[in-house]
Scaffold this active site. Sequence first.
Site, PDB file in Angstrom:
ATOM      1  N   GLY A 138      39.922  54.183  56.954  1.00  0.00           N
ATOM      2  CA  GLY A 138      40.802  53.179  56.342  1.00  0.00           C
ATOM      3  C   GLY A 138      42.156  53.792  56.015  1.00  0.00           C
ATOM      4  NE  ARG A 181      45.128  47.744  58.823  1.00  0.00           N
ATOM      5  CZ  ARG A 181      46.255  48.040  58.176  1.00  0.00           C
ATOM      6  NH1 ARG A 181      47.409  47.899  58.766  1.00  0.00           N
ATOM      7  NH2 ARG A 181      46.213  48.461  56.924  1.00  0.00           N
ATOM      8  CE1 TYR A 205      36.606  46.707  46.855  1.00  0.00           C
ATOM      9  CE2 TYR A 205      37.025  46.012  44.603  1.00  0.00           C
ATOM     10  CZ  TYR A 205      37.238  46.891  45.643  1.00  0.00           C
ATOM     11  OH  TYR A 205      38.100  47.953  45.468  1.00  0.00           O
ATOM     12  CE  LYS A 217      35.099  49.849  46.344  1.00  0.00           C
ATOM     13  NZ  LYS A 217      35.320  50.919  47.302  1.00  0.00           N
ATOM     14  CB  ILE A 258      46.469  51.226  43.492  1.00  0.00           C
ATOM     15  CG1 ILE A 258      45.096  51.829  43.158  1.00  0.00           C
ATOM     16  CG2 ILE A 258      47.469  52.327  43.840  1.00  0.00           C
ATOM     17  CD1 ILE A 258      45.046  52.747  41.958  1.00  0.00           C
TER      18      ILE A 258
END
Length: 314
Positions: free
Chosen positions: A8, A36, A141, A145, A171
């Site tokens: 990532g 990607r 999500y 985690k 962030i």
Amino acid sequence: MKRIIVTGGLGQIGSELVPFLRDKYGRENVIVADIRAPENVEDVEPFITLDVRDEEKIIKVIKEYNVDTIYHLAAILSARGEQNPQLAFNVNIVGMHNILEAGRKTNIERIMVPSSIAAFGPETPKDNTPNDTVLKPRTMYGVSKVTGELLALYYWEKYGLDVRGVRYPGIISWKAPPGGGTTDYAVEIFYYALKGEKYTCFLREDATLPMMYMPDAIKAITMLAEAPSDNLVHRADFNIAAMSFSPKELVEEIRKYVDFEVEYKPDYRQKIADSWPRSIDDSAARKEWGWNPDYDMASMVKDMVKNLKKKLGL
Ligand code: NAD
Ligand code: SER
């Protein structure tokens, strides 16, 4: 010699972690991996296309590049995850399991993997949230985690695989855009403010959440990576804190530099924000590996405004 792969690696955090690691260990020793393609591959080389749902390919890449350390950043974040929970399950939980299995089978030295404040849920104390507390998240999500944190502990105790991580707050950064989280407003808002455009905030004006500026996020994960193992009681579940603010408080701080209009239209992301803490107790990280942040809200906003103005040519 360190040989690192960052999964990532083209995302918000990878875009800044990779240059940091390359400065330290040499460009050719830090391999960027992502599902990607980069806009310009020469800018990020060495780069490989890698889907973390493919364990065989992860193992092949580790062997081919002689990798000893993995920073596993590939994930589907909270808001995007609620739009496609099946994808979030596969990338975040199956992907994490694949990384651990690949690490175990190839004797990887260290795996760094961020968790999140999304590991907490509505039953968790909201203020000064303790490190060890109720973990009943209501997003896929968040479920992923908590699973990641538990798997990290399991692989450490069962196989001696050294997996570590911090629970990042939202962030904030100016180099790369955020990738579909609930805290993304705190980045987007700067672009609107500096261009003098009206911003429509998808959270309520009083939705206080823990946040962190990117330089501190990079500092935290790389400090933890180098901490002596014997000092660590926790593994991949360290609370870390820097600042907490609401959209209204952030708007007031940005308005010290530039005036702009804001309206509040909370959407499905408000429910996610409501299930997360307002502030975080990070005393375990401070005690076990000496964590302390450099930026508060005022210094973060000052630096964001300065750098984004330059980036946008304003
Ligand atoms: P991001 O969305 O910006 O980047 C994630 C990257 O993963 C993207 O480049 C994406 O293309 C890639 N990816 C998606 N699916 C993939 C797959 N199947 N295989 C390989 N790559 C894939 O995310 P980020 O903000 O850089 O987050 C990195 C890590 O930090 C994640 O684990 C995230 O949960 C965690 N985190 C981030 C924040 C934040 O505010 N940014 C807060 C808490 C935790
Ligand atoms: N910033 C992240 C999100 O909003 C928190 O993990 O999803």
